[in-house]
Design a protein around this motif. Sequence first.
Motif, PDB file in Angstrom:
ATOM      1  N   ARG A   1     -22.149 -63.434 -17.087  1.00 17.43           N
ATOM      2  CA  ARG A   1     -22.808 -64.468 -16.284  1.00 17.43           C
ATOM      3  C   ARG A   1     -21.996 -64.786 -15.027  1.00 17.43           C
ATOM      4  O   ARG A   1     -22.551 -64.901 -13.933  1.00 17.43           O
ATOM      5  N   ALA A   2     -20.683 -64.914 -15.188  1.00 18.69           N
ATOM      6  CA  ALA A   2     -19.828 -65.202 -14.032  1.00 18.69           C
ATOM      7  C   ALA A   2     -19.854 -64.047 -13.031  1.00 18.69           C
ATOM      8  O   ALA A   2     -19.892 -64.261 -11.811  1.00 18.69           O
ATOM      9  N   LEU A   3     -19.847 -62.836 -13.570  1.00 22.33           N
ATOM     10  CA  LEU A   3     -19.868 -61.675 -12.684  1.00 22.33           C
ATOM     11  C   LEU A   3     -21.187 -61.604 -11.918  1.00 22.33           C
ATOM     12  O   LEU A   3     -21.206 -61.305 -10.713  1.00 22.33           O
ATOM     13  N   SER A   4     -22.289 -61.876 -12.585  1.00 21.50           N
ATOM     14  CA  SER A   4     -23.597 -61.848 -11.931  1.00 21.50           C
ATOM     15  C   SER A   4     -23.662 -62.879 -10.810  1.00 21.50           C
ATOM     16  O   SER A   4     -24.174 -62.602  -9.713  1.00 21.50           O
ATOM     17  N   GLY A   5     -23.131 -64.068 -11.078  1.00 22.81           N
ATOM     18  CA  GLY A   5     -23.130 -65.096 -10.048  1.00 22.81           C
ATOM     19  C   GLY A   5     -22.285 -64.702  -8.848  1.00 22.81           C
ATOM     20  O   GLY A   5     -22.675 -64.931  -7.693  1.00 22.81           O
ATOM     21  N   ALA A   6     -21.135 -64.086  -9.100  1.00 23.02           N
ATOM     22  CA  ALA A   6     -20.251 -63.693  -8.016  1.00 23.02           C
ATOM     23  C   ALA A   6     -20.839 -62.537  -7.201  1.00 23.02           C
ATOM     24  O   ALA A   6     -20.715 -62.512  -5.966  1.00 23.02           O
ATOM     25  N   PHE A   7     -21.482 -61.584  -7.868  1.00 26.20           N
ATOM     26  CA  PHE A   7     -22.113 -60.477  -7.135  1.00 26.20           C
ATOM     27  C   PHE A   7     -23.235 -61.008  -6.233  1.00 26.20           C
ATOM     28  O   PHE A   7     -23.408 -60.556  -5.108  1.00 26.20           O
ATOM     29  N   GLY A   8     -23.999 -61.976  -6.743  1.00 27.83           N
ATOM     30  CA  GLY A   8     -25.046 -62.563  -5.920  1.00 27.83           C
ATOM     31  C   GLY A   8     -24.470 -63.276  -4.716  1.00 27.83           C
ATOM     32  O   GLY A   8     -25.029 -63.206  -3.610  1.00 27.83           O
ATOM     33  N   LYS A   9     -23.339 -63.937  -4.888  1.00 30.23           N
ATOM     34  CA  LYS A   9     -22.729 -64.707  -3.804  1.00 30.23           C
ATOM     35  C   LYS A   9     -22.087 -63.818  -2.751  1.00 30.23           C
ATOM     36  O   LYS A   9     -22.247 -64.045  -1.545  1.00 30.23           O
ATOM     37  N   TYR A  10     -21.357 -62.787  -3.192  1.00 29.94           N
ATOM     38  CA  TYR A  10     -20.563 -61.994  -2.260  1.00 29.94           C
ATOM     39  C   TYR A  10     -21.228 -60.695  -1.819  1.00 29.94           C
ATOM     40  O   TYR A  10     -20.942 -60.179  -0.734  1.00 29.94           O
ATOM     41  N   LEU A  11     -22.112 -60.143  -2.656  1.00 28.98           N
ATOM     42  CA  LEU A  11     -22.744 -58.864  -2.321  1.00 28.98           C
ATOM     43  C   LEU A  11     -24.253 -58.976  -2.157  1.00 28.98           C
ATOM     44  O   LEU A  11     -24.913 -57.991  -1.809  1.00 28.98           O
ATOM     45  N   ASN A  12     -24.787 -60.138  -2.449  1.00 31.08           N
ATOM     46  CA  ASN A  12     -26.224 -60.376  -2.299  1.00 31.08           C
ATOM     47  C   ASN A  12     -27.049 -59.432  -3.174  1.00 31.08           C
ATOM     48  O   ASN A  12     -28.138 -58.998  -2.794  1.00 31.08           O
ATOM     49  N   MET A  13     -26.530 -59.102  -4.348  1.00 26.57           N
ATOM     50  CA  MET A  13     -27.267 -58.287  -5.317  1.00 26.57           C
ATOM     51  C   MET A  13     -26.680 -58.525  -6.691  1.00 26.57           C
ATOM     52  O   MET A  13     -25.575 -59.064  -6.825  1.00 26.57           O
ATOM     53  N   THR A  14     -27.415 -58.112  -7.730  1.00 27.36           N
ATOM     54  CA  THR A  14     -26.927 -58.252  -9.091  1.00 27.36           C
ATOM     55  C   THR A  14     -26.006 -57.076  -9.433  1.00 27.36           C
ATOM     56  O   THR A  14     -26.067 -56.021  -8.797  1.00 27.36           O
TER      57      THR A  14
ATOM     58  N   ASP B   1     -19.780 -53.795 -19.385  1.00 27.39           N
ATOM     59  CA  ASP B   1     -18.585 -52.989 -19.111  1.00 27.39           C
ATOM     60  C   ASP B   1     -17.879 -53.487 -17.849  1.00 27.39           C
ATOM     61  O   ASP B   1     -16.644 -53.611 -17.819  1.00 27.39           O
ATOM     62  N   LEU B   2     -18.654 -53.746 -16.813  1.00 27.87           N
ATOM     63  CA  LEU B   2     -18.062 -54.241 -15.564  1.00 27.87           C
ATOM     64  C   LEU B   2     -17.393 -55.594 -15.783  1.00 27.87           C
ATOM     65  O   LEU B   2     -16.298 -55.852 -15.248  1.00 27.87           O
ATOM     66  N   ALA B   3     -18.043 -56.455 -16.551  1.00 28.40           N
ATOM     67  CA  ALA B   3     -17.474 -57.771 -16.811  1.00 28.40           C
ATOM     68  C   ALA B   3     -16.151 -57.656 -17.572  1.00 28.40           C
ATOM     69  O   ALA B   3     -15.191 -58.389 -17.298  1.00 28.40           O
ATOM     70  N   GLN B   4     -16.099 -56.719 -18.518  1.00 23.11           N
ATOM     71  CA  GLN B   4     -14.872 -56.517 -19.279  1.00 23.11           C
ATOM     72  C   GLN B   4     -13.753 -56.007 -18.376  1.00 23.11           C
ATOM     73  O   GLN B   4     -12.606 -56.472 -18.477  1.00 23.11           O
ATOM     74  N   ILE B   5     -14.073 -55.053 -17.500  1.00 26.36           N
ATOM     75  CA  ILE B   5     -13.079 -54.549 -16.552  1.00 26.36           C
ATOM     76  C   ILE B   5     -12.584 -55.676 -15.649  1.00 26.36           C
ATOM     77  O   ILE B   5     -11.392 -55.789 -15.339  1.00 26.36           O
ATOM     78  N   ALA B   6     -13.516 -56.560 -15.238  1.00 33.44           N
ATOM     79  CA  ALA B   6     -13.168 -57.645 -14.327  1.00 33.44           C
ATOM     80  C   ALA B   6     -12.483 -58.809 -15.032  1.00 33.44           C
ATOM     81  O   ALA B   6     -11.843 -59.643 -14.383  1.00 33.44           O
ATOM     82  N   GLY B   7     -12.631 -58.880 -16.359  1.00 26.53           N
ATOM     83  CA  GLY B   7     -11.997 -59.955 -17.108  1.00 26.53           C
ATOM     84  C   GLY B   7     -12.729 -61.276 -17.025  1.00 26.53           C
ATOM     85  O   GLY B   7     -12.114 -62.347 -17.147  1.00 26.53           O
ATOM     86  N   VAL B   8     -14.049 -61.205 -16.809  1.00 27.50           N
ATOM     87  CA  VAL B   8     -14.862 -62.430 -16.753  1.00 27.50           C
ATOM     88  C   VAL B   8     -16.119 -62.208 -17.582  1.00 27.50           C
ATOM     89  O   VAL B   8     -16.384 -61.101 -18.051  1.00 27.50           O
ATOM     90  N   SER B   9     -16.906 -63.259 -17.746  1.00 31.10           N
ATOM     91  CA  SER B   9     -18.166 -63.123 -18.474  1.00 31.10           C
ATOM     92  C   SER B   9     -19.209 -62.424 -17.605  1.00 31.10           C
ATOM     93  O   SER B   9     -19.107 -62.403 -16.370  1.00 31.10           O
TER      94      SER B   9
END
Length: 297
Positions: free
Chosen positions: A224-237, A214-222
């Motif tokens: 997998r891409a969202l998980s990678g970005a959350f790890g990079k910017y928020l240090n969590m999944t 659901d979050l990925a759909q709201i964000a307009g990305v996959s």
Amino acid sequence: MSFRVRPVGRAVTPKSTMFSVPIGEMTLTRFSYGIEVDLDSFDADAGKVLVLTTLRGATRHVTANAAEQEVTARQTYVTDCSRADYRLIADPDHLQLNLTIPHGLLADLALRWWGHVPDDRLWRHGCVVGGEGSPWLALLAYASRTAAAAPDAVSSGRIGEHLEEMIGAQLLEDWARRAQLDLESRPAVTAPRYVRLAAQYAHEHARELPTVLDLAQIAGVSARALSGAFGKYLNMTPRSYLIEQRLQGVYRDLSSGHTTVSATARNWGYVNLGVFASSYRRRFGELPSETLARRTA
């Protein structure tokens, strides 16, 4: 958050008073030990920022590099105990109005308002903020009066949600200014808009149990891409972020006192009360029933 407190000088009987009220996820506390005290060993794992306003008397604040700063009436000292060692010495006449704020709350707010989470140049910078005649002190006075007049609305209602955000934003701006950081300037690495959209949606719709998809759909990305970005910017999944938002929602509801543990757990989508209680205790260091009992006592 656990810490160690010791009387200074000849042993005397403390004359302690404490009044406390939640403002969303923050805790506002007015207290005095009634004697000179020395506080240290603040639990870094609790992830708390302390915002300590001296109303009467004087306090001394000591950081990891042994720098010491004296704070007198109507001055506020801020320190992030999750990022820096800290020690407080308070004189016998001290009277405090303190805020205890989760580090994650301020990091989330910075991400949503300014598009990035400040680095340790902010979090490790203990300093005085506000001062006589400042917007910070005016906001603190408003928060105190509102909490005294309508504690339930402040602890869990819309007033509390807005007040929590106002306090966090004002604190971050004042703190960043003292640390010589500009929150409006873009750092070398800025969280992209899709991360902020996903975080905002999770924050606002956690009770509806959105999924990572659901979050990925709201964000307009996959996903997998969202998980990678959350790890990079928020240090969590993304999943950990969703769990955190749910647990914080449960904490706010229990802190209001107008509920039961089982009803609150169900309202936030928990079916197994044993698993729920275990997760809650790991996050907040106490059982859900203890949070509720403290509010209804």
